[in-house]
Design an enzyme around this catalytic site. Structure first.
Site, PDB file in Angstrom:
ATOM      1  CB  VAL A  37       2.578   9.087  14.835  1.00  0.00           C
ATOM      2  CG1 VAL A  37       1.382   9.496  15.688  1.00  0.00           C
ATOM      3  CG2 VAL A  37       3.582   8.320  15.677  1.00  0.00           C
ATOM      4  CE  LYS A  50      -0.821   4.418  13.950  1.00  0.00           C
ATOM      5  NZ  LYS A  50      -2.170   4.181  13.427  1.00  0.00           N
ATOM      6  CB  ILE A  96      -1.755  14.043  10.723  1.00  0.00           C
ATOM      7  CG1 ILE A  96      -3.185  13.604  10.391  1.00  0.00           C
ATOM      8  CG2 ILE A  96      -1.749  15.303  11.552  1.00  0.00           C
ATOM      9  CD1 ILE A  96      -4.040  13.332  11.633  1.00  0.00           C
ATOM     10  CD  GLU A 122      -2.829  -2.849   9.973  1.00  0.00           C
ATOM     11  OE1 GLU A 122      -2.063  -3.494   9.236  1.00  0.00           O
ATOM     12  OE2 GLU A 122      -2.817  -1.609  10.025  1.00  0.00           O
ATOM     13  CB  THR A 140      -0.912   0.000   1.257  1.00  0.00           C
ATOM     14  OG1 THR A 140      -1.649  -1.212   1.253  1.00  0.00           O
ATOM     15  CG2 THR A 140      -1.857   1.179   1.271  1.00  0.00           C
ATOM     16  CB  VAL A 141       3.096   2.725   2.561  1.00  0.00           C
ATOM     17  CG1 VAL A 141       3.827   4.056   2.736  1.00  0.00           C
ATOM     18  CG2 VAL A 141       1.957   2.611   3.569  1.00  0.00           C
ATOM     19  CE  LYS A 180       1.143   1.083  12.544  1.00  0.00           C
ATOM     20  NZ  LYS A 180       0.391   1.456  11.357  1.00  0.00           N
ATOM     21  N   GLY A 189      -0.436   8.649   9.997  1.00  0.00           N
ATOM     22  CA  GLY A 189      -0.332   8.638   8.536  1.00  0.00           C
ATOM     23  C   GLY A 189       0.032   9.970   7.917  1.00  0.00           C
TER      24      GLY A 189
HETATM   25  P1  NAP Z   1       1.767  -3.997   2.864  1.00  0.00           P
HETATM   26  O1  NAP Z   1       0.736  -3.467   1.946  1.00  0.00           O
HETATM   27  O2  NAP Z   1       1.534  -5.297   3.537  1.00  0.00           O
HETATM   28  O3  NAP Z   1       3.131  -4.094   2.031  1.00  0.00           O
HETATM   29  C1  NAP Z   1       4.305  -4.658   2.547  1.00  0.00           C
HETATM   30  C2  NAP Z   1       5.335  -4.759   1.432  1.00  0.00           C
HETATM   31  O4  NAP Z   1       6.565  -5.135   2.014  1.00  0.00           O
HETATM   32  C3  NAP Z   1       5.021  -5.809   0.354  1.00  0.00           C
HETATM   33  O5  NAP Z   1       5.359  -5.324  -0.911  1.00  0.00           O
HETATM   34  C4  NAP Z   1       5.914  -6.997   0.726  1.00  0.00           C
HETATM   35  O6  NAP Z   1       6.398  -7.727  -0.381  1.00  0.00           O
HETATM   36  C5  NAP Z   1       7.092  -6.276   1.359  1.00  0.00           C
HETATM   37  N1  NAP Z   1       7.748  -7.116   2.357  1.00  0.00           N
HETATM   38  C6  NAP Z   1       7.266  -7.507   3.554  1.00  0.00           C
HETATM   39  N2  NAP Z   1       8.168  -8.275   4.211  1.00  0.00           N
HETATM   40  C7  NAP Z   1       9.233  -8.375   3.388  1.00  0.00           C
HETATM   41  C8  NAP Z   1      10.474  -9.041   3.477  1.00  0.00           C
HETATM   42  N3  NAP Z   1      10.812  -9.756   4.545  1.00  0.00           N
HETATM   43  N4  NAP Z   1      11.341  -8.906   2.449  1.00  0.00           N
HETATM   44  C9  NAP Z   1      11.017  -8.178   1.347  1.00  0.00           C
HETATM   45  N5  NAP Z   1       9.853  -7.524   1.208  1.00  0.00           N
HETATM   46  C10 NAP Z   1       8.966  -7.626   2.216  1.00  0.00           C
HETATM   47  O7  NAP Z   1       2.093  -2.938   4.019  1.00  0.00           O
HETATM   48  P2  NAP Z   1       1.695  -1.390   4.065  1.00  0.00           P
HETATM   49  O8  NAP Z   1       0.278  -1.240   4.450  1.00  0.00           O
HETATM   50  O9  NAP Z   1       2.210  -0.714   2.864  1.00  0.00           O
HETATM   51  O10 NAP Z   1       2.517  -0.905   5.368  1.00  0.00           O
HETATM   52  C11 NAP Z   1       3.908  -0.697   5.299  1.00  0.00           C
HETATM   53  C12 NAP Z   1       4.379   0.022   6.565  1.00  0.00           C
HETATM   54  O11 NAP Z   1       3.752   1.299   6.654  1.00  0.00           O
HETATM   55  C13 NAP Z   1       4.053  -0.698   7.885  1.00  0.00           C
HETATM   56  O12 NAP Z   1       5.083  -0.465   8.806  1.00  0.00           O
HETATM   57  C14 NAP Z   1       2.786   0.004   8.347  1.00  0.00           C
HETATM   58  O13 NAP Z   1       2.595  -0.068   9.739  1.00  0.00           O
HETATM   59  C15 NAP Z   1       3.085   1.416   7.908  1.00  0.00           C
HETATM   60  N6  NAP Z   1       1.895   2.257   7.739  1.00  0.00           N
HETATM   61  C16 NAP Z   1       0.910   1.847   6.907  1.00  0.00           C
HETATM   62  C17 NAP Z   1      -0.196   2.646   6.728  1.00  0.00           C
HETATM   63  C18 NAP Z   1      -1.298   2.252   5.789  1.00  0.00           C
HETATM   64  O14 NAP Z   1      -2.260   2.987   5.648  1.00  0.00           O
HETATM   65  N7  NAP Z   1      -1.199   1.112   5.104  1.00  0.00           N
HETATM   66  C19 NAP Z   1      -0.313   3.859   7.436  1.00  0.00           C
HETATM   67  C20 NAP Z   1       0.733   4.253   8.278  1.00  0.00           C
HETATM   68  C21 NAP Z   1       1.837   3.445   8.415  1.00  0.00           C
HETATM   69  P3  NAP Z   1       5.442  -8.627  -1.343  1.00  0.00           P
HETATM   70  O15 NAP Z   1       4.686  -7.606  -2.138  1.00  0.00           O
HETATM   71  O16 NAP Z   1       6.362  -9.420  -2.176  1.00  0.00           O
HETATM   72  O17 NAP Z   1       4.592  -9.416  -0.416  1.00  0.00           O
HETATM   73  N1  HSE Z   2      -4.775   0.093  10.714  1.00  0.00           N
HETATM   74  C1  HSE Z   2      -4.256   1.408  10.968  1.00  0.00           C
HETATM   75  C2  HSE Z   2      -5.457   2.325  11.289  1.00  0.00           C
HETATM   76  C3  HSE Z   2      -3.486   1.888   9.749  1.00  0.00           C
HETATM   77  O1  HSE Z   2      -6.597   1.866  11.198  1.00  0.00           O
HETATM   78  O2  HSE Z   2      -5.246   3.464  11.688  1.00  0.00           O
HETATM   79  C4  HSE Z   2      -2.622   3.093   9.987  1.00  0.00           C
HETATM   80  O3  HSE Z   2      -1.633   2.883  10.924  1.00  0.00           O
END
Ligand code: NAP
Ligand code: HSE
Length: 430
Positions: free
Chosen positions: A134, A207, A138, A192, A16-17, A107, A136
């Site tokens: 923390v 956070k 903001i 999640e 996603t990110v 986080k 996203g």
């Molecule tokens: P995600 O959609 O699950 O994507 C994770 C990515 O990391 C995938 O491309 C995966 O590869 C890769 N990956 C995971 N483990 C790996 C490993 N061991 N070696 C190589 N690649 C690996 O996660 P996300 O939602 O983008 O979140 C990423 C981070 O941002 C997290 O720390 C999350 O807490 C933080 N965050 C997310 C959001 C949100 O809205 N999603 C908001 C704030 C913070 P594959 O594609 O090959 O599986």
């Molecule tokens: N699952 C988290 C939320 C994503 O609902 O706020 C952002 O950290």
């Protein structure tokens, strides 16, 4: 612009990110140069399976080997958006040791190992920035470290989990029950895959650990934060809260007190007139009190591809400017104090609780006698009829009292033979 002006970025993760950060680097190409004096390109993107077909990316940059990134001295910035503790912790450590600057949205990692990673970044004279960790999109980490640096901050309060705020909003506004609202949040992609960290308040707790460390300049880790989720909140609690002029929100609150830092995330009643009560759906907000600025509130999208990538890109731009001016590592860890953590039992607040009890003379006297003995004073009480003439429902709010005293009183009340059930207990924000 010569090649010397080019800054090369590796993104760890294309979910996603990661996909959002990749797209923003392409979208901002021209502007990045104007903003920072340097151009940028994504040199590598690390994924688990590099052979999997992926849309919107030049396949030649994909790799499943972190060593390829680590061993490439032309890569200046590593953006970690994989999530989890390992291998993210090892990769960030190695990247810093190899002289690379790091951006992370993680986080979970920063709330447990932030201290050690920031110390390493300082030792290496490199930046480790984590604006997206923390709330996203903001802007909150940079404002706390920089814009509010002239303040002594004494309180930080946040609605920092979008999933739980969405669930509580749907329960309040549409009368949904918890399970239905959670299913809708999952369908919309807010929760999640395993929503435990959202609904049990672990995500918000992580956070808050980061926010409290920044506010009070003293390291607070996830294990220092009291967490209580929203799974026990019912539509009836929300209805009674409304009758009492409040809404129920999952509030992350940290305070600096004379006895140490209080840090807890729990569902709480908060007055409908408080600005945080108007933060609805998947939105997040952070409310800070500083001695100079007074109250200040930050509001926006706490999750999602582009809001989160926006925060990561802000960090990338900051690092690009620091590289240009030769000043990476300028703003590192701000924890120069060591304050104790105040146990939850020593904190003081008001409590809302609902009892199902016998509807006959002497019941109120029995309950208030226990509360009087424990020094718990009643601020508000309503008696509601039930479907059964011999059973009454009492809804009470106490005055401010020490947690340990209230819990002791509640245990004794539970044991009274005229009390059939303590249907709920929710703390009240003042
Ligand atoms: P995600 O959609 O699950 O994507 C994770 C990515 O990391 C995938 O491309 C995966 O590869 C890769 N990956 C995971 N483990 C790996 C490993 N061991 N070696 C190589 N690649 C690996 O996660 P996300 O939602 O983008 O979140 C990423 C981070 O941002 C997290 O720390 C999350 O807490 C933080 N965050 C997310 C959001 C949100 O809205 N999603 C908001 C704030 C913070 P594959 O594609 O090959 O599986
Ligand atoms: N699952 C988290 C939320 C994503 O609902 O706020 C952002 O950290």
């Amino acid at each position: 612009m010569t090649d010397k002006g080019l800054i090369r970025i590796a993104i760890l993760g294309f979910g996603t990110v990661g996909a959002g950060v990749y797209q923003l680097v392409q979208r901002q190409k021209e502007e990045l140069e104007a903003k920072t004096g340097r151009s940028a390109e994504v040199a590598k993107v690390l994924v688990r399976d590099a052979s999997k077909p992926r849309e919107g990316i030049d396949a030649s940059v994909l790799t499943d080997s972190f060593k390829e990134i680590l061993g490439d001295p032309s890569i200046d910035i590593v953006v970690e958006v994989m999530g989890g503790i390992e291998p993210a912790r090892t990769y960030i450590t190695q990247a810093l040791q190899a002289g690379k600057n790091v951006v992370t949205a993680n986080k979970d990692l920063m709330a447990t190992h932030g201290g050690e990673l920031l110390a390493l970044a300082k030792e290496m004279g490199k930046d480790l920035l984590f604006e997206a960790a923390v709330a996203g999109g903001i802007p909150i980490i940079r404002p706390m470290k920089q814009c509010l640096a002239g303040n002594h901050m004494t309180q930080v309060m946040g609605i920092v989990n979008g999933t739980t705020n969405y669930i509580l909003t749907k329960m309040a506004q549409e009368g949904m029950e918890f399970d239905e609202a959670l299913a809708k949040a999952t369908e919309l992609g807010y929760a999640e895959a395993d929503p435990t960290a959202d609904i049990e308040a672990y995500d918000a707790g992580r956070k808050l650990a980061i926010l409290a460390s920044l506010a009070f300049h003293s390291r607070v880790t996830f294990s220092d934060v009291y967490t209580e989720g929203i799974t026990k909140i019912t539509a009836a609690d929300i209805r009674y809260a409304r009758e009492m002029g409040s809404v129920i929100k999952l509030l992350a609150i940290a305070r600096e007190t004379a006895e140490g830092i209080e840090a807890g995330v729990q569902p709480m009643l908060i007055s409908q007139s408080h600005p945080m009560a108007a933060v609805n759906d998947v939105f997040n907000a952070v409310f800070i009190h500083g001695d100079a600025v007074d109250d200040v509130m930050f509001y926006g999208r706490g999750a999602g591809r582009f809001p989160t990538a926006s925060a990561c890109m802000g960090d990338v731009v900051d690092i690009m400017r620091n590289i240009q001016y030769g000043c990476t590592g300028r703003i590192g860890c701000g924890c120069y104090r060591q304050l104790p953590i105040k146990p939850m039992a020593d904190t003081e607040q008001k409590y809302f609780f609902r009892l199902r009890c016998a509807d006959r003379p002497g019941v109120l006297a029995a309950i208030s006698s226990v509360m009087g003995r424990m020094g718990v004073s009643i601020k508000q009480m309503v008696q509601k009829p039930t479907e059964n003439d011999t059973v009454a429902e009492l809804v009470l709010i106490t005055d401010s009292v020490k947690e340990a005293s209230f819990m002791e009183a509640l245990e004794e009340i539970k044991g009274l033979d005229v009390v059939y059930e303590v249907a709920s207990m929710i703390r009240v924000h003042e």
